[in-house]
Scaffold this motif. Structure first.
Motif, PDB file in Angstrom:
ATOM      1  N   SER A  11       0.826  -1.208   0.000  1.00  0.00           N
ATOM      2  CA  SER A  11       0.000   0.000   0.000  1.00  0.00           C
ATOM      3  C   SER A  11       0.856   1.253   0.000  1.00  0.00           C
ATOM      4  CB  SER A  11      -0.908   0.023   1.229  1.00  0.00           C
ATOM      5  OG  SER A  11      -1.800  -1.060   1.205  1.00  0.00           O
ATOM      6  N   LYS A  12       0.442   2.237  -0.775  1.00  0.00           N
ATOM      7  CA  LYS A  12       1.134   3.523  -0.797  1.00  0.00           C
ATOM      8  C   LYS A  12       1.152   4.121   0.606  1.00  0.00           C
ATOM      9  CE  LYS A  12       0.042   4.842  -5.528  1.00  0.00           C
ATOM     10  NZ  LYS A  12      -0.741   5.729  -6.398  1.00  0.00           N
ATOM     11  N   GLY A  13       2.331   4.594   0.992  1.00  0.00           N
ATOM     12  CA  GLY A  13       2.461   5.272   2.275  1.00  0.00           C
ATOM     13  C   GLY A  13       2.471   4.359   3.485  1.00  0.00           C
ATOM     14  N   GLN A  14       2.573   3.052   3.292  1.00  0.00           N
ATOM     15  CA  GLN A  14       2.533   2.109   4.403  1.00  0.00           C
ATOM     16  C   GLN A  14       3.733   1.176   4.361  1.00  0.00           C
ATOM     17  OE1 GLN A  14      -0.052   2.209   6.729  1.00  0.00           O
ATOM     18  NE2 GLN A  14      -0.686   4.011   5.574  1.00  0.00           N
ATOM     19  N   GLY A  15       4.122   0.678   5.506  1.00  0.00           N
ATOM     20  CA  GLY A  15       5.124  -0.379   5.616  1.00  0.00           C
ATOM     21  C   GLY A  15       6.366  -0.209   4.768  1.00  0.00           C
ATOM     22  N   VAL A  16       6.492  -0.994   3.738  1.00  0.00           N
ATOM     23  CA  VAL A  16       7.682  -1.053   2.894  1.00  0.00           C
ATOM     24  C   VAL A  16       7.803   0.170   1.981  1.00  0.00           C
ATOM     25  CG1 VAL A  16       8.832  -2.427   1.089  1.00  0.00           C
ATOM     26  CG2 VAL A  16       7.658  -3.572   2.945  1.00  0.00           C
ATOM     27  N   ASP A  17       6.704   0.860   1.734  1.00  0.00           N
ATOM     28  CA  ASP A  17       6.722   1.988   0.808  1.00  0.00           C
ATOM     29  C   ASP A  17       7.784   3.003   1.230  1.00  0.00           C
ATOM     30  OD1 ASP A  17       6.023   3.500  -1.386  1.00  0.00           O
ATOM     31  OD2 ASP A  17       4.298   4.435  -0.427  1.00  0.00           O
ATOM     32  N   GLY A  18       8.641   3.351   0.293  1.00  0.00           N
ATOM     33  CA  GLY A  18       9.715   4.302   0.566  1.00  0.00           C
ATOM     34  C   GLY A  18      11.017   3.654   1.004  1.00  0.00           C
ATOM     35  N   GLN A  19      11.000   2.373   1.298  1.00  0.00           N
ATOM     36  CA  GLN A  19      12.214   1.668   1.718  1.00  0.00           C
ATOM     37  C   GLN A  19      13.104   1.314   0.527  1.00  0.00           C
ATOM     38  OE1 GLN A  19      13.107   0.911   5.010  1.00  0.00           O
ATOM     39  NE2 GLN A  19      11.407   2.284   5.469  1.00  0.00           N
ATOM     40  N   PHE A  20      12.485   1.168  -0.636  1.00  0.00           N
ATOM     41  CA  PHE A  20      13.201   0.783  -1.850  1.00  0.00           C
ATOM     42  C   PHE A  20      12.684   1.625  -3.007  1.00  0.00           C
ATOM     43  CE2 PHE A  20      12.722  -3.016   0.801  1.00  0.00           C
ATOM     44  CZ  PHE A  20      14.052  -3.375   0.987  1.00  0.00           C
ATOM     45  N   ASP A  21      13.508   1.773  -4.039  1.00  0.00           N
ATOM     46  CA  ASP A  21      13.052   2.453  -5.244  1.00  0.00           C
ATOM     47  C   ASP A  21      11.880   1.676  -5.840  1.00  0.00           C
ATOM     48  OD1 ASP A  21      15.037   4.374  -5.017  1.00  0.00           O
ATOM     49  OD2 ASP A  21      16.399   3.354  -6.416  1.00  0.00           O
ATOM     50  N   GLU A  22      10.942   2.412  -6.378  1.00  0.00           N
ATOM     51  CA  GLU A  22       9.760   1.804  -6.987  1.00  0.00           C
ATOM     52  C   GLU A  22      10.192   0.826  -8.083  1.00  0.00           C
ATOM     53  OE1 GLU A  22       5.496   1.591  -7.396  1.00  0.00           O
ATOM     54  OE2 GLU A  22       6.918   2.014  -5.812  1.00  0.00           O
ATOM     55  N   GLY A  23       9.658  -0.392  -8.019  1.00  0.00           N
ATOM     56  CA  GLY A  23       9.965  -1.414  -9.012  1.00  0.00           C
ATOM     57  C   GLY A  23      11.160  -2.279  -8.661  1.00  0.00           C
ATOM     58  N   LYS A  24      11.889  -1.916  -7.612  1.00  0.00           N
ATOM     59  CA  LYS A  24      13.088  -2.676  -7.237  1.00  0.00           C
ATOM     60  C   LYS A  24      12.710  -4.031  -6.630  1.00  0.00           C
ATOM     61  CE  LYS A  24      17.621  -2.246  -6.904  1.00  0.00           C
ATOM     62  NZ  LYS A  24      18.471  -2.011  -8.054  1.00  0.00           N
ATOM     63  N   VAL A  25      11.778  -4.035  -5.680  1.00  0.00           N
ATOM     64  CA  VAL A  25      11.325  -5.283  -5.056  1.00  0.00           C
ATOM     65  C   VAL A  25       9.833  -5.500  -5.272  1.00  0.00           C
ATOM     66  CG1 VAL A  25      13.140  -5.257  -3.310  1.00  0.00           C
ATOM     67  CG2 VAL A  25      10.918  -4.239  -2.782  1.00  0.00           C
ATOM     68  N   GLY A  26       9.199  -4.544  -5.896  1.00  0.00           N
ATOM     69  CA  GLY A  26       7.761  -4.599  -6.143  1.00  0.00           C
ATOM     70  C   GLY A  26       7.240  -3.194  -6.382  1.00  0.00           C
ATOM     71  N   TYR A  27       5.933  -3.035  -6.155  1.00  0.00           N
ATOM     72  CA  TYR A  27       5.295  -1.754  -6.451  1.00  0.00           C
ATOM     73  C   TYR A  27       4.305  -1.369  -5.356  1.00  0.00           C
ATOM     74  CZ  TYR A  27       7.240  -2.334 -11.074  1.00  0.00           C
ATOM     75  OH  TYR A  27       8.112  -2.501 -12.115  1.00  0.00           O
ATOM     76  N   HIS A  28       4.201  -0.058  -5.141  1.00  0.00           N
ATOM     77  CA  HIS A  28       3.153   0.399  -4.231  1.00  0.00           C
ATOM     78  C   HIS A  28       1.878   0.632  -5.034  1.00  0.00           C
ATOM     79  CE1 HIS A  28       4.738   4.632  -5.139  1.00  0.00           C
ATOM     80  NE2 HIS A  28       3.496   4.661  -5.551  1.00  0.00           N
ATOM     81  N   VAL A  29       0.759   0.455  -4.358  1.00  0.00           N
ATOM     82  CA  VAL A  29      -0.539   0.603  -5.021  1.00  0.00           C
ATOM     83  C   VAL A  29      -1.511   1.314  -4.087  1.00  0.00           C
ATOM     84  CG1 VAL A  29      -0.278  -1.502  -6.399  1.00  0.00           C
ATOM     85  CG2 VAL A  29      -1.414  -1.627  -4.189  1.00  0.00           C
ATOM     86  N   ASP A  30      -2.541   1.862  -4.686  1.00  0.00           N
ATOM     87  CA  ASP A  30      -3.703   2.307  -3.922  1.00  0.00           C
ATOM     88  C   ASP A  30      -4.483   1.033  -3.638  1.00  0.00           C
ATOM     89  OD1 ASP A  30      -6.229   3.084  -3.089  1.00  0.00           O
ATOM     90  OD2 ASP A  30      -6.452   4.645  -4.600  1.00  0.00           O
ATOM     91  N   SER A  31      -4.543   0.628  -2.397  1.00  0.00           N
ATOM     92  CA  SER A  31      -5.122  -0.669  -2.039  1.00  0.00           C
ATOM     93  C   SER A  31      -6.614  -0.775  -2.354  1.00  0.00           C
ATOM     94  CB  SER A  31      -4.887  -0.962  -0.556  1.00  0.00           C
ATOM     95  OG  SER A  31      -5.511   0.032   0.239  1.00  0.00           O
ATOM     96  N   GLU A  32      -7.234   0.342  -2.663  1.00  0.00           N
ATOM     97  CA  GLU A  32      -8.655   0.305  -3.003  1.00  0.00           C
ATOM     98  C   GLU A  32      -8.889   0.488  -4.507  1.00  0.00           C
ATOM     99  OE1 GLU A  32     -10.870   2.917  -0.483  1.00  0.00           O
ATOM    100  OE2 GLU A  32      -9.933   2.126   1.314  1.00  0.00           O
ATOM    101  N   ASN A  33      -7.809   0.365  -5.284  1.00  0.00           N
ATOM    102  CA  ASN A  33      -7.910   0.561  -6.724  1.00  0.00           C
ATOM    103  C   ASN A  33      -7.490  -0.713  -7.451  1.00  0.00           C
ATOM    104  OD1 ASN A  33      -7.468   1.220  -9.432  1.00  0.00           O
ATOM    105  ND2 ASN A  33      -6.806   3.300  -8.952  1.00  0.00           N
ATOM    106  N   PRO A  34      -8.464  -1.535  -7.850  1.00  0.00           N
ATOM    107  CA  PRO A  34      -8.126  -2.811  -8.506  1.00  0.00           C
ATOM    108  C   PRO A  34      -7.312  -2.643  -9.785  1.00  0.00           C
ATOM    109  CG  PRO A  34     -10.521  -2.577  -8.220  1.00  0.00           C
ATOM    110  CD  PRO A  34      -9.889  -1.332  -7.702  1.00  0.00           C
ATOM    111  N   ILE A  35      -7.525  -1.569 -10.512  1.00  0.00           N
ATOM    112  CA  ILE A  35      -6.764  -1.349 -11.745  1.00  0.00           C
ATOM    113  C   ILE A  35      -5.294  -1.099 -11.410  1.00  0.00           C
ATOM    114  CG2 ILE A  35      -6.467   0.185 -13.730  1.00  0.00           C
ATOM    115  CD1 ILE A  35      -9.565   0.526 -13.666  1.00  0.00           C
ATOM    116  N   ASP A  36      -5.046  -0.330 -10.368  1.00  0.00           N
ATOM    117  CA  ASP A  36      -3.679  -0.070  -9.910  1.00  0.00           C
ATOM    118  C   ASP A  36      -2.997  -1.384  -9.520  1.00  0.00           C
ATOM    119  OD1 ASP A  36      -1.519   1.596  -9.331  1.00  0.00           O
ATOM    120  OD2 ASP A  36      -2.278   2.186  -7.362  1.00  0.00           O
TER     121      ASP A  36
END
Length: 86
Positions: A11-36
């Protein structure tokens, strides 16, 4: 998950978000946005092998031994400086 080479979606702004560059170990998402979420899964699948290897390499950041050593250094530095707290 990372220690097993599994890319993460977080989730954006939670937990792992900001610990790694985006796409390095995964991606952050809006947890309420299925398309994201869908787009992040597709991005992971395109680069799965590389992201998976990054996960295994970079998960050591969360190793308790390393975290313990960082806290001990901070504690030792405070003691050496004789910092007084109110």
């Amino acid at each position: 998950a990372m220690s097993q080479g599994l890319p993460v979606i977080y989730s954006k702004g939670q937990g792992v978000d900001g610990q790694f560059d985006e796409g390095k170990v995964g991606y952050h998402v809006d947890s309420e946005n299925p398309i994201d979420i869908k787009e992040s899964i597709k991005s992971i699948l395109k680069n799965y092998d590389e992201i998976s290897m990054n996960c295994v390499k970079l998960c050591s950041k969360f190793c308790w031994r390393k975290i313990e050593n960082k806290y001990k250094k901070i504690y030792d530095d405070v003691i050496k400086q004789n910092v007084q707290f109110p």
